[in-house]
Design a protein around this motif. Structure first.
Motif, mmCIF file in Angstrom:
data_model
loop_
_atom_site.group_PDB
_atom_site.id
_atom_site.type_symbol
_atom_site.label_atom_id
_atom_site.label_comp_id
_atom_site.label_asym_id
_atom_site.label_seq_id
_atom_site.Cartn_x
_atom_site.Cartn_y
_atom_site.Cartn_z
ATOM 1 N N CYS A 274 -6.690 3.666 0.482
ATOM 2 C CA CYS A 274 -6.239 5.001 0.903
ATOM 3 C C CYS A 274 -7.419 5.863 1.355
ATOM 4 C CB CYS A 274 -5.500 5.689 -0.247
ATOM 5 S SG CYS A 274 -3.891 4.975 -0.603
ATOM 6 N N GLU B 197 2.699 4.635 -1.421
ATOM 7 C CA GLU B 197 2.333 5.700 -2.347
ATOM 8 C C GLU B 197 3.495 6.017 -3.280
ATOM 9 O OE1 GLU B 197 -0.612 7.086 -2.452
ATOM 10 O OE2 GLU B 197 -1.310 5.827 -0.839
ATOM 11 N N MET C 137 -6.647 11.686 -5.320
ATOM 12 C CA MET C 137 -5.568 10.765 -5.660
ATOM 13 C C MET C 137 -5.274 10.784 -7.154
ATOM 14 S SD MET C 137 -6.086 7.338 -3.350
ATOM 15 C CE MET C 137 -4.633 6.682 -4.136
ATOM 16 N N ARG D 50 0.810 -1.211 0.000
ATOM 17 C CA ARG D 50 0.000 0.000 0.000
ATOM 18 C C ARG D 50 0.854 1.276 0.000
ATOM 19 N NH1 ARG D 50 -4.830 -2.528 -0.993
ATOM 20 N NH2 ARG D 50 -5.218 -4.138 0.535
ATOM 21 N N GLN E 234 -6.724 2.663 -4.294
ATOM 22 C CA GLN E 234 -7.503 3.895 -4.095
ATOM 23 C C GLN E 234 -8.496 3.726 -2.948
ATOM 24 O OE1 GLN E 234 -9.153 4.375 -8.047
ATOM 25 N NE2 GLN E 234 -7.665 5.946 -8.573
#
Length: 205
Positions: free
Chosen positions: A180, A116, A191, A114, A177
């Motif tokens: 998050c 970014e 995002m 997960r 997505q």
């Protein structure tokens, strides 16, 4: 009364190839400019352009003898040319499969961690590459649809597999997505803007 629709480029190419197959002869450009409009409905102004495209694709042979250019293509040559091109497509498909396999593990790892930034950008970039390659190979298969039915059936299966892979990658992006949004309250639109994700990203049919 509606205006009669003209021939597409592919239809012109197909009809010009029919001239070579049916006549089994060698031609000069001026001869084709007379035969093609009369027998195949190809406009005289487009004969030279269509002929050159066939030469560029190695579907028609060309040779300059003295001051004149001669063009020919016999059925046996056309079959060999198509087989060579299909072999190239096979090679491209194998490369695509290997790239998919190599990136599959990376995609799964990105989904688990997960993280970014870099991973997501790489994922999106790879997805775009796969979609372009899929479109290119699909176009080639359509172009050579009159070839060996078994080969084409195999191509369709491979294209289907590529579509499934792309949809799996798309699902991975959606999962990231969603995670998050639930974990950090980051809206999907935000995002998309921050990480360059197309808002219209969706599964392909």
């Amino acid at each position: 009364m509606s205006k009669k629709k003209g021939l597409s480029v592919e239809e012109k190419r197909k009809r010009m190839m029919e001239v070579f197959y049916e006549k089994k002869d060698v031609f000069q450009l001026k001869e084709l400019e007379k035969i093609c409009p009369k027998e195949k409905g190809i406009t005289p102004m487009s004969v030279k352009e269509i002929l050159q495209s066939l030469v560029d694709d190695n579907m028609v042979c060309a040779e300059k003898i003295g001051t004149s250019n001669y063009f020919w293509c016999f059925p046996s040559q056309a079959v060999l040319s198509r087989k060579r091109r299909l072999s190239e497509i096979n090679s491209e498909m194998e490369t695509l499969k290997k790239r998919k396999a190599n990136n599959g593990a990376a995609v799964e790892e990105a989904k688990k961690s997960r993280e970014e930034g870099t991973e997501r950008s790489a994922l999106l970039e790879e997805l775009g590459v796969k979609e372009k390659m899929l479109a290119a190979v699909t176009s080639e298969v359509i172009k050579y649809k009159e070839c060996d039915p078994e080969v084409l059936e195999q191509k369709k299966k491979e294209i289907s597999m590529c579509k499934e892979a792309i949809n799996r990658w798309t699902e991975n992006i959606f999962s990231v997505q969603s995670w998050c949004k639930n974990k950090f309250g980051i809206e999907t639109k935000t995002m998309c803007q921050n990480f360059g994700i197309p808002e219209e990203l969706d599964y392909i049919e």
